[in-house]
Design an enzyme around this catalytic site. Structure first.
Site, PDB file in Angstrom:
ATOM      1  N   PHE A   1     -29.793  -3.123 -15.795  1.00  0.00           N
ATOM      2  CA  PHE A   1     -28.467  -2.751 -16.286  1.00  0.00           C
ATOM      3  C   PHE A   1     -27.580  -2.278 -15.142  1.00  0.00           C
ATOM      4  CE2 PHE A   1     -31.508  -2.261 -19.657  1.00  0.00           C
ATOM      5  CZ  PHE A   1     -30.881  -2.883 -20.728  1.00  0.00           C
ATOM      6  N   GLY A   2     -26.293  -2.559 -15.269  1.00  0.00           N
ATOM      7  CA  GLY A   2     -25.321  -2.020 -14.334  1.00  0.00           C
ATOM      8  C   GLY A   2     -25.000  -0.576 -14.691  1.00  0.00           C
TER       9      GLY A   2
ATOM     10  N   ASP B   1     -26.772 -11.841 -11.157  1.00  0.00           N
ATOM     11  CA  ASP B   1     -27.993 -11.224 -11.695  1.00  0.00           C
ATOM     12  C   ASP B   1     -28.537 -12.016 -12.868  1.00  0.00           C
ATOM     13  OD1 ASP B   1     -28.340  -8.819 -10.140  1.00  0.00           O
ATOM     14  OD2 ASP B   1     -26.492  -8.087 -11.060  1.00  0.00           O
TER      15      ASP B   1
ATOM     16  N   MET C   1     -33.890  -2.375  -4.261  1.00  0.00           N
ATOM     17  CA  MET C   1     -33.227  -1.875  -5.477  1.00  0.00           C
ATOM     18  C   MET C   1     -33.059  -0.367  -5.367  1.00  0.00           C
ATOM     19  SD  MET C   1     -32.575  -4.476  -7.373  1.00  0.00           S
ATOM     20  CE  MET C   1     -31.740  -3.471  -8.601  1.00  0.00           C
TER      21      MET C   1
ATOM     22  N   MET D   1     -31.416 -12.372 -15.638  1.00  0.00           N
ATOM     23  CA  MET D   1     -32.434 -11.541 -16.319  1.00  0.00           C
ATOM     24  C   MET D   1     -33.001 -12.300 -17.506  1.00  0.00           C
ATOM     25  SD  MET D   1     -30.340  -7.994 -16.484  1.00  0.00           S
ATOM     26  CE  MET D   1     -29.541  -7.290 -15.043  1.00  0.00           C
TER      27      MET D   1
ATOM     28  N   HIS E   1     -29.908 -13.314  -7.751  1.00  0.00           N
ATOM     29  CA  HIS E   1     -30.983 -12.314  -7.850  1.00  0.00           C
ATOM     30  C   HIS E   1     -31.759 -12.592  -9.132  1.00  0.00           C
ATOM     31  CE1 HIS E   1     -31.874  -7.705  -8.431  1.00  0.00           C
ATOM     32  NE2 HIS E   1     -32.970  -8.411  -8.251  1.00  0.00           N
TER      33      HIS E   1
ATOM     34  N   HIS F   1     -22.679 -11.803  -6.103  1.00  0.00           N
ATOM     35  CA  HIS F   1     -24.044 -11.465  -6.520  1.00  0.00           C
ATOM     36  C   HIS F   1     -24.215 -11.835  -7.991  1.00  0.00           C
ATOM     37  CE1 HIS F   1     -27.806  -9.202  -6.068  1.00  0.00           C
ATOM     38  NE2 HIS F   1     -27.583  -8.711  -7.284  1.00  0.00           N
TER      39      HIS F   1
ATOM     40  N   SER G   1     -20.916  -7.874  -7.992  1.00  0.00           N
ATOM     41  CA  SER G   1     -21.922  -8.347  -8.948  1.00  0.00           C
ATOM     42  C   SER G   1     -21.251  -8.790 -10.245  1.00  0.00           C
ATOM     43  CB  SER G   1     -22.944  -7.246  -9.241  1.00  0.00           C
ATOM     44  OG  SER G   1     -23.807  -7.680 -10.266  1.00  0.00           O
TER      45      SER G   1
ATOM     46  N   MET H   1     -34.245 -11.701 -11.686  1.00  0.00           N
ATOM     47  CA  MET H   1     -35.076 -10.657 -12.311  1.00  0.00           C
ATOM     48  C   MET H   1     -35.814 -11.324 -13.464  1.00  0.00           C
ATOM     49  SD  MET H   1     -32.295  -7.632 -12.109  1.00  0.00           S
ATOM     50  CE  MET H   1     -30.971  -8.795 -11.808  1.00  0.00           C
TER      51      MET H   1
ATOM     52  N   ASP I   1     -28.840  -2.578  -3.897  1.00  0.00           N
ATOM     53  CA  ASP I   1     -28.323  -3.013  -5.203  1.00  0.00           C
ATOM     54  C   ASP I   1     -28.592  -1.931  -6.236  1.00  0.00           C
ATOM     55  OD1 ASP I   1     -27.567  -4.415  -7.459  1.00  0.00           O
ATOM     56  OD2 ASP I   1     -29.164  -5.927  -7.320  1.00  0.00           O
ATOM     57  N   GLY I   2     -27.513  -1.402  -6.808  1.00  0.00           N
ATOM     58  CA  GLY I   2     -27.638  -0.430  -7.892  1.00  0.00           C
ATOM     59  C   GLY I   2     -26.999   0.900  -7.544  1.00  0.00           C
TER      60      GLY I   2
HETATM   61  C1  DX5 Z   1     -29.112  -4.200 -11.787  1.00  0.00           C
HETATM   62  C2  DX5 Z   1     -28.518  -5.378 -11.080  1.00  0.00           C
HETATM   63  C3  DX5 Z   1     -27.345  -5.023 -10.264  1.00  0.00           C
HETATM   64  C4  DX5 Z   1     -26.161  -4.505 -11.035  1.00  0.00           C
HETATM   65  C5  DX5 Z   1     -25.546  -3.406 -10.217  1.00  0.00           C
HETATM   66  O1  DX5 Z   1     -30.255  -4.584 -12.441  1.00  0.00           O
HETATM   67  O2  DX5 Z   1     -29.473  -5.973 -10.209  1.00  0.00           O
HETATM   68  O3  DX5 Z   1     -26.934  -6.082  -9.395  1.00  0.00           O
HETATM   69  O4  DX5 Z   1     -25.185  -5.489 -11.295  1.00  0.00           O
HETATM   70  O5  DX5 Z   1     -24.583  -2.766 -10.976  1.00  0.00           O
HETATM   71  P1  DX5 Z   1     -23.903  -1.404 -10.495  1.00  0.00           P
HETATM   72  O6  DX5 Z   1     -23.245  -1.693  -9.181  1.00  0.00           O
HETATM   73  O7  DX5 Z   1     -22.953  -1.086 -11.597  1.00  0.00           O
HETATM   74  O8  DX5 Z   1     -25.017  -0.376 -10.348  1.00  0.00           O
HETATM   75 ZN    ZN Z   2     -28.775  -7.528  -8.606  1.00  0.00          ZN
END
Ligand code: DX5
Ligand code: ZN
Length: 220
Positions: free
Chosen positions: A144-145, A36, A138, A38, A67, A34, A9, A69, A176-177
């Site tokens: 957030f990561g 993301d 999810m 947002m 993805h 991937h 990601s 969001m 994911d997550g």
């Molecule tokens: C979260 C994102 C994820 C994120 C995952 O909202 O959709 O794709 O990058 O990060 P990690 O692997 O650090 O949980």
């Molecule tokens: Zn994602």
């Protein structure tokens, strides 16, 4: 049997070096990148938009797993098609006609994905199973990561795997997550075959070793 795919990601990479990081992830043996997106409305964070996806497209042949969001995926998905996305995943919780959006993504030549947030039941995806190439479950609340894996979401992965097997669907099952070597193994047991990895990929010094470990090829 669907292949095991690792999707680093880009949200977790050094944003000043998108091109190099994408190339490094590809070199390391990742399968999809991937991406993301947002909007600061659907989730409480803002990442990047179609221009960054288009710039990434110029630097890598990696399949781009986008993805969204965002609150209005129906309005914005064509811009991500034009930017070079290979797959576009939208949330069932967003404000749109889900069936129409999925059909539009496929008609544009992209794979169509549908995503469920942790509080959303599997039943919300059921009407659309014949319209998707990917079901994204999810395993954290999105935005957030680096968050902690929510094990309770895996029952939706099992439900998806069960429907896929018994009804002849062929959609990928992506998680994911909070995915790391241990949680990827749990999700694989539940039936997932695509593993998004932000922190557990870009947070490591050796990207190739991270991919091998997530795939279950070696310990480390
Ligand atoms: C979260 C994102 C994820 C994120 C995952 O909202 O959709 O794709 O990058 O990060 P990690 O692997 O650090 O949980
Ligand atoms: Zn994602």
């Amino acid at each position: 049997m669907l292949p095991t795919l690792i999707a680093p990601s880009i949200l977790a990479c050094d944003f000043a070096r998108f091109g190099e990081e994408a190339a490094a992830a590809e070199q390391a043996g990742g399968d999809w990148l991937h991406v993301d997106v947002m909007d600061g409305h659907f989730v409480d964070n803002i990442s990047f938009g179609p221009d960054v996806v288009a710039a990434l497209r110029k630097h890598t042949k990696f399949p781009l797993d986008v993805h969204l969001m965002i609150s209005r995926p129906d309005h914005y998905f064509p811009r991500f098609v034009d930017a070079g996305a290979d797959r576009i995943t939208v949330h069932v919780e967003a404000q749109h006609d889900v069936s129409k959006t999925l059909a539009g993504i496929r008609a544009a030549g992209c794979g169509a994905g549908l995503c469920l947030n942790p509080p959303t039941p599997f039943s919300a995806a059921e009407p659309f199973l014949d319209q998707i190439d990917l079901l994204l479950v999810m395993t954290v609340n999105p935005g957030f990561g680096g968050q902690k894996f929510m094990r309770e979401c895996l029952s939706k992965v099992s439900a998806g795997a069960d429907r896929r097997m018994h009804e002849g669907f062929s959609f990928h099952l992506e998680v994911d997550g909070g995915i790391n070597v241990e949680t990827a193994a749990e999700a694989r047991q539940a039936g997932a075959n695509v593993f998004v990895a932000g922190t557990s990929f870009f947070g490591k010094a050796d990207y190739a070793a991270a991919v091998r470990a997530l795939r279950g090829d070696s310990i480390g």
